[in-house]
Design a protein around this motif. Structure first.
Motif, mmCIF file in Angstrom:
data_model
loop_
_atom_site.group_PDB
_atom_site.id
_atom_site.type_symbol
_atom_site.label_atom_id
_atom_site.label_comp_id
_atom_site.label_asym_id
_atom_site.label_seq_id
_atom_site.Cartn_x
_atom_site.Cartn_y
_atom_site.Cartn_z
ATOM 1 N N UNK A 15 49.189 25.569 38.945
ATOM 2 C CA UNK A 15 48.168 26.590 39.193
ATOM 3 C C UNK A 15 48.669 27.583 40.238
ATOM 4 N N UNK A 16 48.595 28.864 39.905
ATOM 5 C CA UNK A 16 48.958 29.908 40.858
ATOM 6 C C UNK A 16 47.701 30.500 41.473
ATOM 7 N N UNK A 17 47.888 31.317 42.480
ATOM 8 C CA UNK A 17 46.756 31.980 43.108
ATOM 9 C C UNK A 17 46.061 32.889 42.102
ATOM 10 N N UNK A 18 46.827 33.598 41.282
ATOM 11 C CA UNK A 18 46.236 34.462 40.254
ATOM 12 C C UNK A 18 45.395 33.652 39.276
ATOM 13 N N UNK A 19 45.899 32.486 38.852
ATOM 14 C CA UNK A 19 45.119 31.612 37.959
ATOM 15 C C UNK A 19 43.785 31.256 38.592
ATOM 16 N N UNK A 20 43.821 30.878 39.853
ATOM 17 C CA UNK A 20 42.612 30.477 40.556
ATOM 18 C C UNK A 20 41.616 31.630 40.629
ATOM 19 N N UNK A 21 42.079 32.818 40.986
ATOM 20 C CA UNK A 21 41.180 33.967 41.108
ATOM 21 C C UNK A 21 40.548 34.325 39.769
ATOM 22 N N UNK A 32 44.927 39.425 50.522
ATOM 23 C CA UNK A 32 45.537 38.279 51.189
ATOM 24 C C UNK A 32 44.612 37.083 51.021
ATOM 25 N N UNK A 33 45.212 35.899 50.899
ATOM 26 C CA UNK A 33 44.448 34.664 50.987
ATOM 27 C C UNK A 33 45.147 33.780 52.011
ATOM 28 N N UNK A 42 49.019 39.717 48.092
ATOM 29 C CA UNK A 42 48.829 39.989 46.664
ATOM 30 C C UNK A 42 50.125 40.028 45.844
ATOM 31 N N UNK A 43 51.204 40.622 46.329
ATOM 32 C CA UNK A 43 52.412 40.649 45.492
ATOM 33 C C UNK A 43 52.918 39.252 45.104
ATOM 34 N N UNK A 44 52.497 38.226 45.830
ATOM 35 C CA UNK A 44 52.951 36.860 45.551
ATOM 36 C C UNK A 44 51.930 36.008 44.800
#
Length: 65
Positions: A15-21, A32-33, A42-44
């Motif tokens: 799971x990536x941060x993008x998936x979670x969002x 930022x998180x 965000x770029x990451x």
């Protein structure tokens, strides 16, 4: 499981941060998180994988004048 802003959520391997969002369908824009006490920008979001038992804080963008 992960903790998102104090609430437990299921965790999925890879799971990536993008998936979670996308999963939480939140209308805020996040620049930022905070993940386990470290800031991720965000770029990451697409490449940063969330580890199991992670603690995540969402930090919404705030506009001002």
């Amino acid at each position: 499981m992960i903790t998102l802003d104090g609430e437990q959520m299921p965790w999925k391997k890879g799971m990536t941060i993008s998936n979670l969002l996308r999963k939480i369908a939140d209308s805020h824009q996040y620049a930022v998180i905070k993940l386990n006490g470290r800031y991720v920008s965000r770029p990451n979001f697409d490449t940063h994988v969330i580890p199991d038992n992670a603690e995540i804080r969402l930090i919404p963008m705030i506009a001002g004048g």
